[in-house]
Structures are given as structure tokens and as C-alpha cells.
Design a protein around this motif. Sequence first.
Motif, short mmCIF file in Angstrom:
data_model
loop_
_atom_site.label_atom_id
_atom_site.label_comp_id
_atom_site.label_asym_id
_atom_site.label_seq_id
_atom_site.Cartn_x
_atom_site.Cartn_y
_atom_site.Cartn_z
N VAL A 103 34.93 -18.72 2.98
CA VAL A 103 34.11 -18.96 1.80
C VAL A 103 32.65 -18.57 2.08
N LEU A 106 32.47 -14.88 1.78
CA LEU A 106 32.83 -14.34 0.46
C LEU A 106 31.60 -13.86 -0.30
N SER A 108 28.95 -13.40 -2.71
CA SER A 108 28.44 -14.29 -3.75
C SER A 108 26.93 -14.35 -3.59
N LEU A 117 24.88 -24.88 -5.81
CA LEU A 117 25.65 -25.00 -7.06
C LEU A 117 26.96 -24.24 -6.98
N PHE A 118 27.29 -23.71 -5.80
CA PHE A 118 28.47 -22.88 -5.67
C PHE A 118 29.74 -23.70 -5.88
N LEU A 120 34.05 -22.85 -5.82
CA LEU A 120 35.04 -21.82 -5.55
C LEU A 120 35.87 -21.61 -6.81
N ARG A 125 38.87 -17.95 -5.10
CA ARG A 125 39.91 -18.65 -4.36
C ARG A 125 41.08 -17.72 -4.07
N ARG A 127 40.96 -14.57 -3.84
CA ARG A 127 40.51 -13.57 -2.88
C ARG A 127 40.60 -14.13 -1.45
N VAL A 128 40.15 -15.36 -1.29
CA VAL A 128 40.23 -15.98 0.04
C VAL A 128 41.68 -16.11 0.46
N LEU B 31 41.98 -25.01 0.01
CA LEU B 31 41.02 -24.42 -0.93
C LEU B 31 41.00 -25.14 -2.26
N PRO B 33 39.98 -27.44 -5.02
CA PRO B 33 38.76 -28.23 -5.23
C PRO B 33 39.09 -29.70 -5.24
N TRP B 269 26.34 -34.99 -1.53
CA TRP B 269 26.79 -33.93 -2.44
C TRP B 269 26.34 -32.56 -1.92
N LYS B 274 29.26 -25.67 -0.16
CA LYS B 274 28.96 -24.46 0.58
C LYS B 274 27.59 -24.54 1.24
N PHE B 275 26.66 -25.23 0.57
CA PHE B 275 25.31 -25.35 1.13
C PHE B 275 25.37 -25.98 2.52
N SER B 277 27.87 -26.06 4.45
CA SER B 277 28.57 -25.14 5.33
C SER B 277 27.59 -24.11 5.90
N TYR B 294 22.81 -14.11 4.49
CA TYR B 294 22.09 -15.30 4.02
C TYR B 294 20.64 -15.25 4.51
#
Lengths: 247, 441, 644
Positions: A103, A106, A108, A117-118, A120, A125, A127-128, B31, B33, B269, B274-275, B277, B294
Motif C-alpha cells: 500500500v 501503491l 497515489s 485521508l487515504f 484503500l 485493493r 491492484r494490491v 486488505l 477495511p 486515527w 497509511k500516514f 505506515s 514520498y
Amino acid sequence: MSALLEVSGVSVSFDGFKAINNLSFSIGPSELRAIIGPNGAGKTTFMDIVTGKTKPNSGSVTWGEKGQSLLTMSEAAIARAGVGRKFQRPTVFEDQTVAENLVLALKSPRSPFAALLFALTGEGRRRVEALAAQVGLTDALPRKAGELSHGQKQWLEIAMLLAQEPLLLLVDEPAAGMTLAERELTTAMLVEIAKTRAVVVVEHDMEFVRRLDCRVTVLHEGSVLAEGTLDHVTKIPSVIEVYLGRG
Amino acid sequence: MTDTTPPAAPPFTLPKYPGGTGAGPRPSAALTPKGFLARNPSVLWFLLALAVLTVAVTILSPAFGMGSMSTSFVKTLGKTLCLCLAALAMDIVWGYTGILSLGHMAFFALGGYMIGQWLMYARTEEIVVQSLATSPIPATAQEIAQGVGTQIFGVVGGSDIPLIWSFAHSLPAQLALVVLVPGLLAFLFGWLAFRSRVTGVYLSILTQAMTLALSLYLFQNDSGLRGNNGLSGLQNLPGLAETSQDLLSIWFFWASAAALALAYILLAWAISGKFGSVLRAIRDDEARVRFLGYPVEGYKLFVFVITAVICGLAGALYYPQAGIINPAELAPIASIYLAVWVAIGGRGRLYGSVIGAAFVSLLSSWFTGGRAPSIPLGFYTIDWVDWWQVLLGLSFVGVTLWAPKGIGGLFDRFRGLRTPDRKGAPLGPDEGSLQEQEAVE
Amino acid sequence: MRAFLLGLALACLGLSAHAETVAQIVATHAADIEKPSRTTIGPVISDLAASGDPMAARLLEAWGNKQLGERKSDKTFFLLSPDPAGYALTDLTGAPAGTAAKSDITELKPNAGVRGLIASALVQFTLSDPDPAKRANALTSIAQDPNAESLAPLRAAIDGETDPTLKAQKQRLERLLTLRFDADTTARVTAMESFGADTGLDLRAALTPLVATSRMASAGPLEGKNIAREIKPGRDLTAVEAYDLLVADGSAPARITHEDQEKALADHIQSGSVAGFPVSDLSIQANRDRAYTALEAAGQVPPAATDDEVAAAITAHRFYEVYTEADRVITDAATAALGKISLKVGVLQVADLGLDGLSLAAIYFLAAIGLAITFGVMGVINMAHGEFITLGAYTGYVVQQIVPGYTASLLVAFPLAFAITFAAGVAMERLVIRHLYKRPLETLLATFGISIALQQLFKNIFGTQARPLTSPDWLGGALTFNDVVSISYIRIAIIVLAALFLGFFLYLMKRTRLGLEVRAVTQNPAMAASMGINPDRINMLTFGLGSGIAGIAGVAIGLFAKVTSELGTDYIVQSFMTVVVGGVGNIWGALAGATMIGSLQKAIEWLNPSNTLAAQTYMILFIILFIQVRPRGIIALRGRAAGD
């Protein structure tokens, strides 16, 4: 066919030692190219320059159709522009799961706010999942990357590179430490990838390069010594001397 | 940021990996959510514990309950919650992003100074206006300013109100400064430091230098913030002269608890997605993150500034409970203690930092308060007031050596979690620079 | 007056041939002595002064002190001293002459003018005293309290001076007095110019009063004054000061304080208003002023300046700085002379500052070099380094308690401090740091834990009060080049010590096997290990060595700073800065960093001498900015070896 990456007249020196000396190189949008050369020929420094890690003393590096200069861009900006790099040793984030690694890679928006705010989405998803399946890591998705075997880490890294959707892929000695079967697979994969985008492979192993069956650029002491098919360059006396003479 | 959008890459197919399942893409639970609480089980437990504490303190407090808890102890607990809040911020910046900042207590103190300016000014103004009200002629603005100036700056031999007190009369302005001053300082410093790629130990030393410079500056009498006298009388709220400290202390306790809860939820939160991560990836190998595209410096700056602001807010809640603030509060040692708390509690997990800050700071005040029983050894008596620091220092070495996961590591044992055996592969944090070096060789 | 003194002095010069005794002179001039006046007594005093009779000085002294008397019965002069019977008498040859009742004696009471003449004649006596120590004392007392009267006797005493040093001093003092007190402008200017750019404090003290100024206010142009410059209220002086000047010279009424004004207004409240202004409006100062002016016009309050009137008065006047010295030639010459001097003093101050900076750099070098080495070789920042410095200083203190003699104790303390801190360093490396390699941030915190533990331990053992570490006598005092440039011997010793260590390290690194191995580990640990170098051993030794030097630095620092448990903390941040600024893993880097930090700190302190706290603040800010330009320090490893 206009070039995707155009390196011309680049020189860089560290404390007087010329690592790269007036190097020129170019590659098209969908081309496979191997770079060979003895130790200290400047292969890694060449990749450092293209990815923005090292700034050359002189010369220019232009990118894409618009001829944008990569020299003024940061590593991150160059990566976002579409240059992907695979290191010799697999570098994945061992403390995170395979899924998180993918991820992260990926394609983005990369800003902190976008990351906050990401979410998936369905497409991302899928694609992963597709990438994980392609490199055989579907079952490993919830596992930490640190638990993977060396080979699996290599595959994870390749999957991460593909997730980035780069236009140019720089691959540093992909065959190192692989079994014969894995090498064959890697070869096939690189050839397949190169159909749609540019791939530069830096390699020591002549057998591996032969299997890639592509144009070869020979570097020596920071400049291009020869360029052409492998059969062509291996017949050039100076190339033979560089390889045999220096062992 | 130059974000050049590359032309769309054409699709491609790859040969199958033979060792894989061969079943093609299929959905993975990893994966799927998940809900916020499912991803952050600690949030629920934490909020529950905090709620229980708040209710218990309220019941025991002199203001609303049985009064079996003294006002000063309510204040101590409230202050501890503020320290926990600062430790949360420290955990984000160090435990998650790998920046060992030795300057976050400086932001904490700056927040305190900003709110302290209003508390002290407004309160003094009240007193001055009251004392001038007896005169038959109504007081002029200059007279009031003069009176306030003499009251506040008499100790440093002045009566003029310095420029940096321009907004001290206004609570909203000073509240804005509580956020802006630490935020801007962190932004400026972080921008300079991260831009020139100062990392690791270098960065720690630089943050320490920044803290030292700031505290030395504030120690001067002409800094405009009363030199080493600092700001005092902050426990008295302007306009609430009649309200007892019993009541004020519980109000501040509630506010601190609410701030801590809110910050915990927000930060949990932020780092669960991803943040977080990306942050952990930066901590472990920032060069690799850069090659993923990044803007590492941007992330670091973002985290540095946000956590500085959180610290500033925590300080703004802390010092009205402490009553006094002086430049010694932002000596580098304070920031190092903050790191110590987080390390002992267990960095890289939010509840760990909270536990560490609460545990060590309460223990510390118990030992140094002279309430811990001395240990007679016959030939020598161990007086904890003298020996607590030695114990703290050594236990800190012990934690670093033998329990790098801190107290939080104990929870893993309860839950039966084990660290994956990486067979000699480098362990998480602080390894980034090493891998980076190897990567280019 | 001056002309007279000059004449007197000239007379003195020619009178050495006289060989009259004091008694004879007094007898000759008895009448003048009985009723002395400034005009008539001059020759008598000069005769006495020139007589060469040792009694002359005693006589003059007694006369000046009102202890000379005349016996009424025989009109003979005696020196008087108090006695139960009245006075004990001494005759003019110095022999005791019995006593006399007070009523038998007429005391001579010379007026102030005469006493002044006597005093200057006495100065000449001491200036020409046979005892060189007394002459030197006399010179010192004149130099401390220069006045016009001393000039003539001083001039008179120059030629007879036999001691060359004293003669030079007299000549210098004469020129100093001339430039201040001589009647002749040309002579004064010549005297000033004769000094050139001499930087003596005495010269500066003599010149400064000549350019002293006072402030003056004037409604029109200021005539007949030696104006230094015009000054503007708000820029050169505050409005309050400006108005005070006007009040002082009577051109404006005294300002009324806000309190008095408020009181006056309060006294005149009539049915809720003052002079027609409602009380509620009086919360604005301008309204109060108007109300007061209205009361003034009505004659109900004394006239006094309110704020608006003050402002008007200030605008109506111009303000000047005026030289106290009226002669433009003198002030110009003095200004020029001071300008020349201040330029040279500036140059010398920079030199002095350089010496100060050098010694500070030497201290930082000693304090930081151990840190730089361990950081360079092992990538480890030792936060307890400061406590090792403290440990060294306390070792020095303990040794001084046991070993008698400061020199001997120092000779023991240095190696012992090295040994102890070396051992402490090795122990720390073995027990803690070894387990934390490749986790630099955790090492930072672990060593910090050791730091706080050690600091508290010191407090528990040695208490919080400062312990003295006394330096031997031969290190006391300072090497003084002139009034501006000087350096204390302790600082010289520290510079020498730092130089010794620099030499020692260069030798160790470049010429020994250990140095070679250390350099190999610094550059590439993995490669060094594969070459058979045991990095464990190298790390241990390096760490021990770095800590050992901290101990030595501790003893050196203890010699001039207070030894407390916080000694190390005061130096640790500067040491870090030195390492960061200088660059890692290179002894020259540490040297460059220390030089830069040391001289920078001194320079900032010089620009802002009142505030060392601010100086440190600015220095740290500078360093943070410096890192922007050279993130890897002054002397940085470049290229791939740097690992960036």
C-alpha cells in the motif's frame, strides 16, 4: 522515437576521484538495457545521479517528452515523476506487513495530508491483490515483511516497484543470490516489463545479461566504453581487455 | 513540491510466480477495511481507564465529593495528564517517526508562557483596576498600564510593558499564540534542520541546542518574560477570583483528561492508517521512502510541527495547575526526561508513552517529595531524596539494555504476542541510516 | 596663578646655590611669615624650599597644618605639638625647646591660598626626596589626583632626578599634567600630540575629561559655546530628559506628575465635573490636561506643565551637547588624540580577544576531543562525557586533599584523572554501549541515564557546594603585554596542554598501529574486521581514551572554574557544538570546531559584554544556521565514505 531519459556529458568527482567522467546515455520509453562494467566503473554512481541522490558537477539529465531536467529535483520528486529503483539488497520495511508495504508503494498522492485521508479503495485493493498474487505473496499479506525469506523479500520489492507504476525502472544486480529457477523467472519478468516501459539493468553476470537479449552499455572508469548487442561488445578488444585484463 | 504527473503507464501482464498459490488474484483479509476501533483496540481500553480515573478523582475530590483527596493531589494528577499528553506527542515524533527530539518540553513550556502571559496580565489588571477604583477621578488607560507594568515587571527593574505582551490582555489572542508560537518555532527549526538532512544523533543535539538557546534567552531579565522569576500566580483565573482552588483544580483535571482523550483518539486515527505506515517507514529507512516518492522532509516537518503544537497545548493546560513557570522548566534536561518516560513506557505504542509518563513522573514526585521510606543499611541510610535520581538513571540504562519495549512490552506478553524472529535481521527503529549506507554500496 | 607658579618653579631651579638655614630665612622674613599674603609669601616659600635644610620640609608642613607658632615673649618661631602644659615646642633647628602655655603662643593661621602654596612647595620636597620610594609615592599620589598645582613642582623636580625610571615617569606625568592644566594652548596640544597612539590608561584618563560634555537647551541658536553636537529629543535623549533640562535652566515650569495632577483635579470636583469637564471624561489623559489648564487659567491651581505643554516646550527648544572645555582647539586635539588611541586600542582589543578566544578554544578542544573521537569511530554520542569531565575535576580535588603541595598534587592528579576516567569509560563501553551498537539514539539515552546517575552520585558524595581545586602559585598572575593585552598563566597552561594533546593525538593516529586500526575502523568497520582488526578492542580502547581525555580536561577546567557536580553540564553542550561544527571523526575537525566556537563566543561577548546569556543564545542560533551551509561540519568526509 524520442528518448525517455537523456544523460549527456555528466561528470562527478569525490575528493578529486572522478567517479563519472563525461558520461552520455539515453534510453527510449519502452526499452530494456543492460549496463555492465567492472567494479568501480561508476554503475552505482550513475544510478545515484539519475535518482537524484548525487548531484553531478557538470552535465545534464533530462526526462520525458518535455525534456525536464532531473538535476533540480529531489529524490522524491524524481520518484514521483516515474523513476523507480531497486536496490541490490532487498529493502522492504521489515516492521510492517506485506500488505502495508504494498500500500505504501501503491501509486497515489504522496503528501502528508493525502496520506492522512487515504483509504484503500476498491481499485487500489484489487491492484494490491493482483500484485501480491503475481509474486506469490497472497498468503503472506498479513505477515510482517521481516518474516519473509530472502527470495520473498526480493519479490516483494519488485511488486512494490510495480505498484509505483514507474516509467523507468533501474534494477541493480537483480540476479544476485537467486536460484537458477528464480533467475529465469526474473529474466522473463524483466523482458515482459520492458515491453511497456524502460528498464535499465545493472549486472555483473554475463550469462544473465545474455539471457536478457538486449542492448548493452559497457561502462569503464566513469564513461561509456562501448554500446551494442552483447555479441558485438564482447568482440571489441578494449572491452575484452577491461574484463580479462582486470580479472 | 514539483509533482509532475507522468503519462499513464500502459498495462502489462507478468509471468506467474511458480511458488505462489497460483489461484490468481483473490481477496485477502489483510486488505479488508476495518473499523477504527478494530484497528486500535487500545483506544477503547484507554478511554475506559481514563473515564474511570476521572470519575474516581471527581468523587474523591474536595469540590464534588468526599474530599478525601487533597486539592494539591488533584492538581498533581491533572498535571500528570498534561505530561502524558506531551509524552503522546513525543511518542509520535520519536517512537513512530524516529526523530529523537530533545526540544519538545521547550514547546510545552512555550505554551505555558503564552497562556501565563494572559493569566498574569489579566489578573494583575483586575487588581490594579480595583485599587484605582477608590480614586474620585476615573483611571486613565496609561495609569492602568503603568500599574500593571510596575506590578509585573518591578522584579526585573522595569515598569514598561514589553512588546511581546501586546496581546496579553486578550484570551483568544494568547490562546492562538499557544498554538502559533510553538508551531512557528518548530516549523522554522524543523524546516532548517530537515532541509539540510540533519538526522539521527546530530538532530538530537541540534534540538538540544535550540532548547538551551531558548532557555538561556528567557533567563535574561530583558527577555520581556521576567527573566528567571518567570510568570507566577497562574493558578488564579482572571474573573474567577471568588472561585475556590478546589473547584478550579477539578475543572482543570477534567480539561486535561478531555484533551488527553481527544489527542489519543486523533493520534490513534492518524497513525493507524497509511500516514502511520509512512512514518514508521521513515523511521526504519528514510532513503527508501524517498525513492518511493514520498517527500520525507515534508512528513518530518509536519509531524514535528503538529507534535510541537500538541506539546504547547499540554503546557497551556499544565501551568495554570502548577501556578508558576520559569525558564528552568525548558532546560534541555526536561525534554530528555520526556524521552525517558516514553522509553520506559514503551515507544511506538501510544498507551506505552502515557503509562511511562504517568508512572515515572508520579513515582518521581513520590520519591523526591520525601514521602518514600528511607532504607537503613546499618552503615548508611539510603535517603530516596538523594538516591532516586541514581536509581532512575540506572533503571533507564536497564530498560534500554534489557527491555527496549518498556513497560508496554509487558502487554505483549499478556496477549501472547511474540516479536517475529528475524534471524539476525536488523530490528526496527534507528536502523535506517545503516540500511541506507548498505543500500548504496 | 599659573604664571606665578611657573615663575616660582623657575626661581626654584636657580636657587639651589643658596646655603641659608631655615632659621636664618625665617628670621629674615619674620614679618612676612607673621602676616602672610599670597603675594608676599611666595619668595619666602621658595627660599625655604631651596635652602636644602632638612628642617624646611618640617617647617612648611607644620605651617600648612597650623602648627607653627610665635612665642609672644621673644618673637621666636617654634613648631608646636599638643602637650598637657599647652604646647611642646621644637625650635627651627629641630631641637626640643621645652613647653609653653597656650596663652604665651600666637598660632599662625595661614589662609587657604597660602596653604595651597605651601602644599605645592611640599610636593616638590617629596618629589626631590632623597628616598626613591618616597619620590615614587609622590608621583603616584599626583597621578591619582592630578591637579594644576602639581604641575610646577613636578617640572622643577625633573632635572634633579637621578633614577632613570623615575625620571621617565616624571616626564610622562609632566606631559599628562601639561595637556590638562597648562595655561598655554599650544603647549597642551603639543603635549597631546607627543603621545601619538599611546594606549596607556593614564593618558586616556587625562584626555577623557577634556572632551566631557554637558547637555544644554536653547530657544535660539547657542552662542559662545564650544558645541560638540546638536541632539534631538526622542533620538539622542528622551523627552523626559529634554524637559528636565528646560526645567533645570529655568526656561520652563516643573512638570506635574500624573499623581499630583489627579489629586489637584480631585480637589476641584464640583458637582460631578472639574472646570466644566465631566468626571467620567477624565479617564483620558488629554481631557485631564485640558481640565488642569482650565483650572490653571482660573488661578485655582499653581501653574505646572501638563503633558501637552511639555511637548510644546520641547519642540520650541533645541538641544546641544556642549564641551566643558571652552577652547575648541583643545577639544579638537583631544578628540583627535582619543580617536587615534581608540583605533589602536581597538586593534589591541581584537588581539586580546584573540588570546581569550584561543584559550577558550583550547578548553573546548580538550573537552570535545574525546567526544569527537568516540563519535567518529563508533558513531556513539556519550551524554555522560560531561560527567567524566566532572569526575576528572573531583579526582583533582581529592588528590589535593591527600598530596601536599599544589604542584606535586597536579602532577599526580593529571595521570590519575586519566586513569580513573579511562577505566570508567572502558567499564561503560563493556557494560552498556557494546550492547547498543547500531542503535545510536538508544546509546544517547542510555548514556544519558548514566549521566544523571553519576551527577546525583557526585552530589551525594561531595555535596552541592563548590569544591576548590587550587592552582600552584606559579600559575597565578597574568602575562601582561600592555594595558589592553594580557593573558593569565592558567590560560597559557591550558593552551599548552591542548597543544600537547593535539601533538599526542596526531602521533597516535598517524604513527602507531593503534592509530592505524582506529582510522581503519572509522572508515569501514566491516572491512577492518575482515582484515583481522578486532573492532571490539578498538572500540573499547577508543572509548577509554576519549573518556580519559575528558578526565584531563576536567582537572584543567577545575583549575579556573568551580568544581561542582554540574561542572560537566556547563561544558557538554559546547562540546557537542564543537563536534557538530567541526565535523566528525577527524582531529582537525575538533580543532577547527573548537577554534570557531571559542572565538565566536568571545566575539559575541565582546559585542554584547553585559550579557553572556544572550551571547550563548546567539552563538547557538549561529550554529543552527551554520549547519545549513555545512551540514557535515567544517572538515567533512565527502563522497561515499561519508555515508550520506
